[in-house]
Design a protein around this motif. Sequence first.
Motif, PDB file in Angstrom:
ATOM      1  N   SER A  28      -5.196  16.467 -99.157  1.00 48.28           N
ATOM      2  CA  SER A  28      -4.893  16.989 -97.817  1.00 48.28           C
ATOM      3  C   SER A  28      -3.496  16.566 -97.378  1.00 48.28           C
ATOM      4  O   SER A  28      -2.737  17.364 -96.825  1.00 48.28           O
ATOM      5  N   VAL A  29      -3.163  15.311 -97.613  1.00 46.90           N
ATOM      6  CA  VAL A  29      -1.826  14.808 -97.256  1.00 46.90           C
ATOM      7  C   VAL A  29      -0.771  15.527 -98.078  1.00 46.90           C
ATOM      8  O   VAL A  29       0.279  15.938 -97.556  1.00 46.90           O
ATOM      9  N   ALA A  30      -1.015  15.708 -99.355  1.00 48.53           N
ATOM     10  CA  ALA A  30      -0.054  16.392-100.219  1.00 48.53           C
ATOM     11  C   ALA A  30       0.141  17.843 -99.765  1.00 48.53           C
ATOM     12  O   ALA A  30       1.274  18.344 -99.717  1.00 48.53           O
ATOM     13  N   ALA A  31      -0.935  18.518 -99.427  1.00 48.69           N
ATOM     14  CA  ALA A  31      -0.842  19.897 -98.948  1.00 48.69           C
ATOM     15  C   ALA A  31      -0.077  19.960 -97.626  1.00 48.69           C
ATOM     16  O   ALA A  31       0.755  20.846 -97.412  1.00 48.69           O
ATOM     17  N   ALA A  32      -0.337  19.009 -96.736  1.00 51.29           N
ATOM     18  CA  ALA A  32       0.356  18.977 -95.448  1.00 51.29           C
ATOM     19  C   ALA A  32       1.855  18.737 -95.654  1.00 51.29           C
ATOM     20  O   ALA A  32       2.692  19.383 -95.011  1.00 51.29           O
ATOM     21  N   LEU A  33       2.206  17.824 -96.541  1.00 52.12           N
ATOM     22  CA  LEU A  33       3.620  17.559 -96.813  1.00 52.12           C
ATOM     23  C   LEU A  33       4.299  18.770 -97.455  1.00 52.12           C
ATOM     24  O   LEU A  33       5.451  19.080 -97.156  1.00 52.12           O
ATOM     25  N   TYR A  34       3.590  19.452 -98.336  1.00 54.41           N
ATOM     26  CA  TYR A  34       4.133  20.644 -98.982  1.00 54.41           C
ATOM     27  C   TYR A  34       4.447  21.727 -97.944  1.00 54.41           C
ATOM     28  O   TYR A  34       5.542  22.292 -97.916  1.00 54.41           O
TER      29      TYR A  34
END
Length: 138
Positions: A5-11
């Motif tokens: 979720s964090v990776a998707a949000a940062l992307y």
Amino acid sequence: MAGASVAAALYFAAKLTTVPDRPVFPNDKTAAQIAGAGAKSTAKASPVSTSSDAASGDAASEKPLEPGAYRALVTQPIGLILRDSGNRDSNRIGGVGYKEKVVVLEDSPDKEWQRIRVEDGNREGWVKGGNTEKVEGE
């Protein structure tokens, strides 16, 4: 799951913060076209200034300078609004471009406005003072 979720949000945050490329339209002028337009206007002026016969012929067709008048260049990068009298509420009668040659005919008593004549035509009017620079040697 939290890491994804964090990776998707940062992307998505990175994608949304980058500025997209400027779109190109068919009627846009390229830098080469703009530079070429400036070269054309100087090419017109150079034969006049280099040929003494042409310069004397053009000098006779130009309006002579009135006493106290002087030649100047517009220094305001966005150009100036030409008005029919020396105040902000007067009618707009045209405009004067950046680095365009003008003849300053007079200043208002408070030096807020200048009455000018555009050298390449018969346009005459008032512009806000302090936006022209006297051309020396003319």
